[in-house]
Design a protein around this motif. Structure first.
Motif, PDB file in Angstrom:
ATOM      1  N   LYS A   1       0.814  -1.214   0.000  1.00 19.71           N
ATOM      2  CA  LYS A   1       0.000   0.000   0.000  1.00 19.71           C
ATOM      3  C   LYS A   1       0.849   1.266   0.000  1.00 19.71           C
ATOM      4  N   LYS A   2       1.968   1.237   0.729  1.00 28.51           N
ATOM      5  CA  LYS A   2       2.832   2.420   0.820  1.00 28.51           C
ATOM      6  C   LYS A   2       4.162   2.141   0.137  1.00 28.51           C
ATOM      7  N   GLY A   3       4.558   3.020  -0.736  1.00 27.02           N
ATOM      8  CA  GLY A   3       5.871   2.921  -1.357  1.00 27.02           C
ATOM      9  C   GLY A   3       6.040   1.679  -2.204  1.00 27.02           C
ATOM     10  N   ASN A   4       7.298   1.350  -2.459  1.00 32.54           N
ATOM     11  CA  ASN A   4       7.619   0.222  -3.326  1.00 32.54           C
ATOM     12  C   ASN A   4       8.267  -0.946  -2.591  1.00 32.54           C
ATOM     13  N   ARG A   5       8.560  -0.760  -1.321  1.00 39.51           N
ATOM     14  CA  ARG A   5       9.134  -1.849  -0.536  1.00 39.51           C
ATOM     15  C   ARG A   5       8.013  -2.511   0.252  1.00 39.51           C
ATOM     16  N   PRO A   6       7.760  -3.800   0.012  1.00 44.92           N
ATOM     17  CA  PRO A   6       6.656  -4.470   0.703  1.00 44.92           C
ATOM     18  C   PRO A   6       6.870  -4.546   2.214  1.00 44.92           C
ATOM     19  N   SER A   7       5.755  -4.528   2.918  1.00 42.35           N
ATOM     20  CA  SER A   7       5.754  -4.737   4.366  1.00 42.35           C
ATOM     21  C   SER A   7       5.181  -6.124   4.617  1.00 42.35           C
ATOM     22  N   PHE A   8       5.740  -6.817   5.601  1.00 46.43           N
ATOM     23  CA  PHE A   8       5.298  -8.176   5.893  1.00 46.43           C
ATOM     24  C   PHE A   8       4.754  -8.291   7.312  1.00 46.43           C
ATOM     25  N   LEU A   9       4.127  -7.234   7.792  1.00 41.80           N
ATOM     26  CA  LEU A   9       3.620  -7.211   9.170  1.00 41.80           C
ATOM     27  C   LEU A   9       2.552  -8.263   9.434  1.00 41.80           C
ATOM     28  N   GLU A  10       1.787  -8.633   8.425  1.00 44.84           N
ATOM     29  CA  GLU A  10       0.726  -9.628   8.610  1.00 44.84           C
ATOM     30  C   GLU A  10       1.250 -11.060   8.606  1.00 44.84           C
ATOM     31  N   ALA A  11       2.452 -11.265   8.099  1.00 47.65           N
ATOM     32  CA  ALA A  11       3.030 -12.611   8.092  1.00 47.65           C
ATOM     33  C   ALA A  11       3.394 -13.008   9.519  1.00 47.65           C
ATOM     34  N   ALA A  12       3.102 -14.244   9.862  1.00 43.82           N
ATOM     35  CA  ALA A  12       3.394 -14.732  11.217  1.00 43.82           C
ATOM     36  C   ALA A  12       4.896 -14.848  11.426  1.00 43.82           C
ATOM     37  N   ARG A  13       5.326 -14.515  12.637  1.00 41.71           N
ATOM     38  CA  ARG A  13       6.727 -14.687  13.029  1.00 41.71           C
ATOM     39  C   ARG A  13       7.003 -16.190  13.111  1.00 41.71           C
ATOM     40  N   PRO A  14       8.265 -16.596  12.957  1.00 46.78           N
ATOM     41  CA  PRO A  14       8.600 -18.025  12.949  1.00 46.78           C
ATOM     42  C   PRO A  14       8.073 -18.814  14.152  1.00 46.78           C
ATOM     43  N   GLU A  15       8.072 -18.218  15.335  1.00 46.27           N
ATOM     44  CA  GLU A  15       7.608 -18.968  16.505  1.00 46.27           C
ATOM     45  C   GLU A  15       6.126 -19.331  16.426  1.00 46.27           C
ATOM     46  N   ILE A  16       5.373 -18.612  15.621  1.00 51.10           N
ATOM     47  CA  ILE A  16       3.963 -18.933  15.378  1.00 51.10           C
ATOM     48  C   ILE A  16       3.822 -19.752  14.095  1.00 51.10           C
TER      49      ILE A  16
END
Length: 150
Positions: A86-101
């Motif tokens: 949504k913002k800029g050209n570098r993707p954000s992966f905040l919705e991806a689960a962290r490895p421990e999950i």
């Protein structure tokens, strides 16, 4: 959970120049796991994947599922499916689960797919640098989001 399912004639995953998993006819499945995914998502998505009828019958219509054609599954973890651009050209992966999950959920999905399919499946290695080789048959590519069931 998001799954990108590709009907393939052949697929393999190579890690450190060694084939880790390989299938002939079947599905190469990229799986994106988010922090909100549950066992319910796993069970629903696994049944959906195994039950998909996208292989051609004797009339060439997509009527057959994996079991009908003796197909297999190659499952690959793919956190980038939850990329936000949504913002800029570098993707954000905040919705991806962290490895421990994500790792326990990935292992549960592997076990559920094996249970629902009735045989072992092939996988990559979570978090590894993987090289995927596939021959998409059709091409047939389907995206299923367990959070978008309606």
């Amino acid at each position: 959970m998001i799954a990108v399912i590709q009907r393939v004639s052949h697929a393999s995953v190579t890690i450190d120049e060694k084939i880790n998993g390989e299938i002939a006819i079947g599905y190469m499945v990229l799986l994106g796991i988010t922090h909100a995914d549950t066992q319910e998502d796993i069970e629903w998505l696994s049944k959906k994947i195994v039950g998909l009828r996208v292989f051609g019958d004797e009339d060439g219509k997509m009527n057959l599922d994996l079991n009908s054609v003796g197909g297999n599954i190659l499952l690959i973890s793919q956190f980038t499916l939850h990329a936000s651009t949504k913002k800029g050209n570098r993707p954000s992966f905040l919705e991806a689960a962290r490895p421990e999950i994500a790792i326990p959920l990935y292992k549960k999905m592997t076990a559920q797919l094996e249970f629902d399919l009735g045989k072992p499946i092939e996988t990559g290695i979570f978090g590894a640098d993987m090289k995927i080789l596939l021959l998409n048959d059709g091409p047939v590519t389907i995206v299923i989001d367990s959070k978008n069931r309606i």
